[in-house]
Design an enzyme around this catalytic site. Structure first.
Site, PDB file in Angstrom:
ATOM      1  N   ASP A  81      -6.653   0.128  -5.952  1.00 23.84           N
ATOM      2  CA  ASP A  81      -5.664   0.158  -4.876  1.00 23.84           C
ATOM      3  C   ASP A  81      -6.249  -0.416  -3.581  1.00 23.84           C
ATOM      4  OD1 ASP A  81      -7.420   2.384  -4.709  1.00 23.84           O
ATOM      5  OD2 ASP A  81      -6.052   3.345  -3.301  1.00 23.84           O
ATOM      6  N   GLU A  82      -5.390  -0.864  -2.710  1.00 22.98           N
ATOM      7  CA  GLU A  82      -5.731  -1.232  -1.322  1.00 22.98           C
ATOM      8  C   GLU A  82      -6.940  -2.162  -1.223  1.00 22.98           C
ATOM      9  OE1 GLU A  82      -3.981   2.683   1.002  1.00 22.98           O
ATOM     10  OE2 GLU A  82      -6.007   2.790   0.170  1.00 22.98           O
ATOM     11  N   ALA A  83      -7.026  -3.121  -2.149  1.00 17.17           N
ATOM     12  CA  ALA A  83      -8.098  -4.120  -2.099  1.00 17.17           C
ATOM     13  C   ALA A  83      -7.621  -5.284  -1.238  1.00 17.17           C
ATOM     14  CB  ALA A  83      -8.463  -4.579  -3.508  1.00 17.17           C
TER      15      ALA A  83
END
Length: 529
Positions: A336-338
């Site tokens: 997530d949230e890369a």
């Protein structure tokens, strides 16, 4: 570090008994000053999660000093050990001897495995209470364990008394019923997590997801990369000392959870949320320079160097050691949230990371952003979106589900336990909005994401992120009572769900939580008194 050791013996049992009547729960408005309190629920009406079927009837069983727990010799050592654990749980503060004896015949509490038992599935059970004893029947030891947890809610609080007569027939709706604790933002000891395992297992939650790594800390020793724990574990949000678990401590927790039929799903978040790793090893950075440790709460700024082969040696070593430590089927690889990893690089990285998981004999779980890449065959997506998540993002999850990928539902505006109850809540965040107890409970996982059929829903999970959670008191205040709603949503059949009945059964758990010294939120709208 922050808590005293709590043994299972301190997790007390509670039951207060009314007349044995049928399980049609009475309804009533919230109690207000000057109002008469709602009518007391009968014992089978108080059960949480709501069972598939519960019928009160006939005289009950006299539970007391003469009670024994009986396990059939042919059932094996696992059932014997289960009987010993149940005796410890039922004994509580009463001092009752509750010996465990071989042989399933005779009065007392009888534990019976029956592979031909109908209608209970792999985790369900049948509980029968009558004057000559209480019989718990299941196809598997896990089912017997769940039956024992139901019995705990029917047994008197601190000594002899009557367990009401009747029958419970029960089975779970979803196979995966999970809770997640983030020990990366703030570090917590194995003993504290064991306490949570006990709290969860008594309500039939069967999975513990451990968020072990993030920008702020790396919490598990890795032999092949020792600085991950030694350096990366030495911090946390706000600049505290942090800490990490040894491999032996992790094994101890996994074994403890396994004895309570709770599977551990460890998570190593990647390719983002990795500043603790980047700070520990300069070679994981594209420029070869290690950043300082991070103690804030921003997200999305860090990334492994996806173009370096050394990165994939790191992934293989870490996931390989973790797979050896973890008997369960899943490894969670985050995803997530890369935000600083270009989309093409992200997809290429996740291809290789998923392949590593498969080579080590495990099944991938990843946050739902994996849907924008190429989920491997059998990979499970964990959805953490909310009402305002863009339609295109939801559509990607729907497409993955239609392609055969199971989905775990963790909607942030329903099941994120770190979301504030209301504006007055001191710990927690509110980026997904406020999540009062009623909102956390009042939705149907089987119909939540349009286009995702119930058959594609593996289950539900309630994560607790710890950016603002540094003590056991805050942890429990944010988790309880909302995690009990998670337990019911995961276990109980769709027709059993309903806020008006649930809030009264939830209120009946208040004295039980008090007896276990749980620091829970006394939510408005629940008639606690």
């Amino acid at each position: 570090m922050r808590v005293l050791r709590r043994t299972l013996g301190t997790l007390l049992v509670l039951g207060t008994f009314g007349a044995a009547v049928s399980c049609t729960a009475a309804r009533g408005d919230d109690a207000r000053p000057g109002d008469d309190p709602p009518a007391a629920l009968a014992p089978f009406e108080r059960l949480l999660p709501a069972p598939a079927s519960a019928r009160a009837g006939g005289p009950g069983y006299a539970f007391g000093a003469g009670t024994v727990i009986r396990t059939a010799t042919a059932s094996g050592e696992e059932v014997r050990q289960l009987g010993e654990l149940l005796a410890e749980q039922l004994r509580g503060p009463s001092g009752l001897p509750l010996p465990v004896v071989d042989g399933a015949d005779g009065d007392g509490i009888r534990l019976r495995l029956d592979e031909e038992a109908e209608g209970v599935g792999d985790e369900g059970y049948r509980l029968e209470s009558a004057p000559d004893g209480i019989t718990l029947t299941a196809r598997t030891p896990a089912g017997l364990f769940h039956a024992g947890q139901t019995l705990r809610q029917l047994v008197p609080v601190a000594g002899p008394g009557t367990v009401p007569g009747g029958t419970v027939e029960d089975r779970p709706r979803f196979a995966y019923r999970g809770a997640m604790i983030d020990i990366a933002r703030h570090f917590f000891t194995v003993e504290q997590v064991k306490r949570y395992v006990d709290q969860l297992a008594q309500y039939k939650v069967n999975t513990l997801h451990l968020h072990l790594t993030d920008d702020q800390g790396w919490r598990l020793a890795v032999d092949s990369w020792p600085r991950l724990a030694q350096h990366g574990g030495g911090g946390e949000v706000g600049g505290g000392p942090g800490g990490y678990w040894t491999k032996d401590e992790y094994r101890e927790l996994v074994a403890y959870a396994g004895e309570r039929y709770v599977d551990v799903v460890p998570e190593i978040d990647m390719p983002g949320h990795v500043n603790a790793a980047l700070s520990s090893y300069a070679e994981l950075n594209c420029d070869g320079k290690a950043p300082e440790r991070y103690t804030g709460i921003k997200v999305g700024f860090s990334s492994l160097c996806v173009g370096k082969e050394r990165t994939y040696e790191f992934v293989d070593d870490v996931l390989g050691e973790l797979a050896e430590l973890t008997p369960g089927r899943y490894l969670h690889i985050g995803g997530d949230e890369a935000h600083t990893t270009p989309a093409a690089d992200y997809a290429a990285f996740m291809d290789r990371a998923q392949a590593v998981v498969g080579r080590h004999g495990k099944t991938v779980i990843a946050w739902h952003q994996l849907a924008a890449a190429r989920p491997a065959g059998g990979a499970v997506l964990q959805y953490w979106g909310h009402d305002k998540t863009p339609a295109a993002e939801k559509a990607g999850v729907v497409a993955a589900a239609k392609a055969g990928h199971p989905v775990i539902l963790s909607p942030a505006d329903r099941l994120y336990l770190d979301m504030k109850y209301d504006a007055a809540t001191k710990p927690g965040l509110a980026w997904a909005g406020h999540v009062p107890v009623e909102r956390a409970y009042s939705w149907d996982p089987g119909a939540y994401l349009a286009g995702v059929p119930e058959s594609a829903v593996l289950g539900v999970e309630a994560p607790l992120w710890t950016e603002t959670i540094a003590t056991r008191a805050d942890w429990e205040y944010m988790a309880f009572p909302r995690v009990l709603g998670l337990a019911e949503l995961g276990w109980s059949q769709a027709g059993s769900l309903g806020w008006d009945d649930y809030r009264r059964r939830l209120a009946a758990q208040g004295p039980r939580l008090d007896a276990q010294e749980v620091n829970f939120h006394r939510a408005p709208g629940v008639p606690w008194n």
